[in-house]
Design an enzyme around this catalytic site. Sequence first.
Site, PDB file in Angstrom:
ATOM      1  N   GLU A 196       5.972 -84.220  44.408  1.00  0.00           N
ATOM      2  CA  GLU A 196       6.941 -85.267  44.734  1.00  0.00           C
ATOM      3  C   GLU A 196       7.444 -85.025  46.156  1.00  0.00           C
ATOM      4  OE1 GLU A 196      10.272 -85.688  42.033  1.00  0.00           O
ATOM      5  OE2 GLU A 196      11.322 -87.026  43.418  1.00  0.00           O
ATOM      6  N   CYS A 213       9.915 -85.964  35.765  1.00  0.00           N
ATOM      7  CA  CYS A 213       8.582 -86.354  36.243  1.00  0.00           C
ATOM      8  C   CYS A 213       7.489 -86.207  35.185  1.00  0.00           C
ATOM      9  CB  CYS A 213       8.243 -85.597  37.515  1.00  0.00           C
ATOM     10  SG  CYS A 213       9.278 -86.152  38.890  1.00  0.00           S
ATOM     11  N   GLN A 264       8.068 -90.729  16.144  1.00  0.00           N
ATOM     12  CA  GLN A 264       7.496 -91.988  15.640  1.00  0.00           C
ATOM     13  C   GLN A 264       5.961 -91.954  15.639  1.00  0.00           C
ATOM     14  OE1 GLN A 264       9.848 -95.566  17.146  1.00  0.00           O
ATOM     15  NE2 GLN A 264      10.337 -94.014  18.695  1.00  0.00           N
ATOM     16  N   VAL A 274       6.990 -79.748  35.916  1.00  0.00           N
ATOM     17  CA  VAL A 274       8.446 -79.891  35.895  1.00  0.00           C
ATOM     18  C   VAL A 274       8.840 -81.232  36.519  1.00  0.00           C
ATOM     19  CG1 VAL A 274       8.822 -77.405  36.008  1.00  0.00           C
ATOM     20  CG2 VAL A 274       8.711 -78.701  38.144  1.00  0.00           C
ATOM     21  N   THR A 275      10.012 -81.735  36.099  1.00  0.00           N
ATOM     22  CA  THR A 275      10.771 -81.257  34.955  1.00  0.00           C
ATOM     23  C   THR A 275      10.391 -82.069  33.728  1.00  0.00           C
ATOM     24  OG1 THR A 275      12.644 -82.748  35.382  1.00  0.00           O
ATOM     25  CG2 THR A 275      12.728 -80.592  36.418  1.00  0.00           C
ATOM     26  N   ASP A 286       4.202 -81.410  39.916  1.00  0.00           N
ATOM     27  CA  ASP A 286       5.318 -81.016  40.812  1.00  0.00           C
ATOM     28  C   ASP A 286       5.751 -79.546  40.704  1.00  0.00           C
ATOM     29  OD1 ASP A 286       5.133 -83.709  41.190  1.00  0.00           O
ATOM     30  OD2 ASP A 286       7.175 -84.196  40.593  1.00  0.00           O
ATOM     31  N   LYS A 346       3.309 -88.069  45.627  1.00  0.00           N
ATOM     32  CA  LYS A 346       3.972 -89.222  45.010  1.00  0.00           C
ATOM     33  C   LYS A 346       5.413 -89.336  45.507  1.00  0.00           C
ATOM     34  CE  LYS A 346       5.085 -86.705  40.705  1.00  0.00           C
ATOM     35  NZ  LYS A 346       6.528 -86.879  40.700  1.00  0.00           N
ATOM     36  N   LYS A 393       8.988 -90.585  40.593  1.00  0.00           N
ATOM     37  CA  LYS A 393       8.977 -89.615  39.497  1.00  0.00           C
ATOM     38  C   LYS A 393       7.638 -89.671  38.753  1.00  0.00           C
ATOM     39  CE  LYS A 393      13.196 -88.568  40.571  1.00  0.00           C
ATOM     40  NZ  LYS A 393      13.350 -87.476  41.558  1.00  0.00           N
TER      41      LYS A 393
HETATM   42  C1  C5J Z   1      10.733 -83.852  38.991  1.00  0.00           C
HETATM   43  C2  C5J Z   1      12.996 -84.328  39.651  1.00  0.00           C
HETATM   44  N1  C5J Z   1       9.597 -83.411  39.480  1.00  0.00           N
HETATM   45  N2  C5J Z   1      13.515 -83.724  38.580  1.00  0.00           N
HETATM   46  N3  C5J Z   1      11.661 -84.299  39.884  1.00  0.00           N
HETATM   47  O1  C5J Z   1      10.959 -83.837  37.799  1.00  0.00           O
HETATM   48  O2  C5J Z   1      13.717 -84.896  40.435  1.00  0.00           O
END
Ligand code: C5J
Length: 222
Positions: free
Chosen positions: A73, A163, A203, A158-159, A25, A130, A133
């Site tokens: 996205e 995502c 972990q 990102v972010t 993204d 997509k 996320k």
């Molecule tokens: C992504 C969002 N790509 N933060 N989307 O992380 O809404």
Amino acid sequence: MVIQIPAEPAPVGIDLGRTALIIIDMQRDFLEPGGFGEALGNDVSLLKAAVEPCRQVLAAAREAGLFVIHTREGHRPDMADAPPSKSERGIPSKRIGDPGPMGRILIQGEPGHDIIPELYPIAGEPVVDKPGKGAFYATNLSLILANRSIENLLVCGVTTEVCVNTTVREANDRGFRCIVLADCCGSYFPEFHTAGLAMIKAQGGIFGWVSGSKELLTAMKA
Ligand code: C5J
């Protein structure tokens, strides 16, 4: 060829022939003013730091012949794939589908929905659109990876906590080794970036590994 990448919580060995670089993204809607990120009240300039390390990794991946995948996205122009629970969020008049300086916000085919020029896909690099996320949800990413016998994912984008994190969790459950490159990811909230990475490597690496662009590039050169 198997390379060893210094990573947390432990070094990880990966066969480059079974490894894909996935860039999540890196769209104008998230990185530039006037898009979805800003419509949700975020300072979009905070994501810029990830662009140059990501560009370097992309260049090295292309040179090494790695399989590269990009994701975006966004939603259909008729928004039939945008659940109201998502499209109702944000400042009224600046929601998904509303007109913005880069076209309709987070809508496929609009300038803001596209990938930033610095990381623009080239021929042979699939772009996975997509609606959610995670990059596996309602997409053909699993099939694309299976057709290439991919076992390992180098993850940028990102972010970090949204995502990237969702995709890594989905990939981990599907059996992929995920190596997240910390400086190639970014968040509007620095503390969420740190926490998002900490969750992945905690972990004993519950969802995967965390490394960085320099570590990867050095390992690839060696
Ligand atoms: C992504 C969002 N790509 N933060 N989307 O992380 O809404």
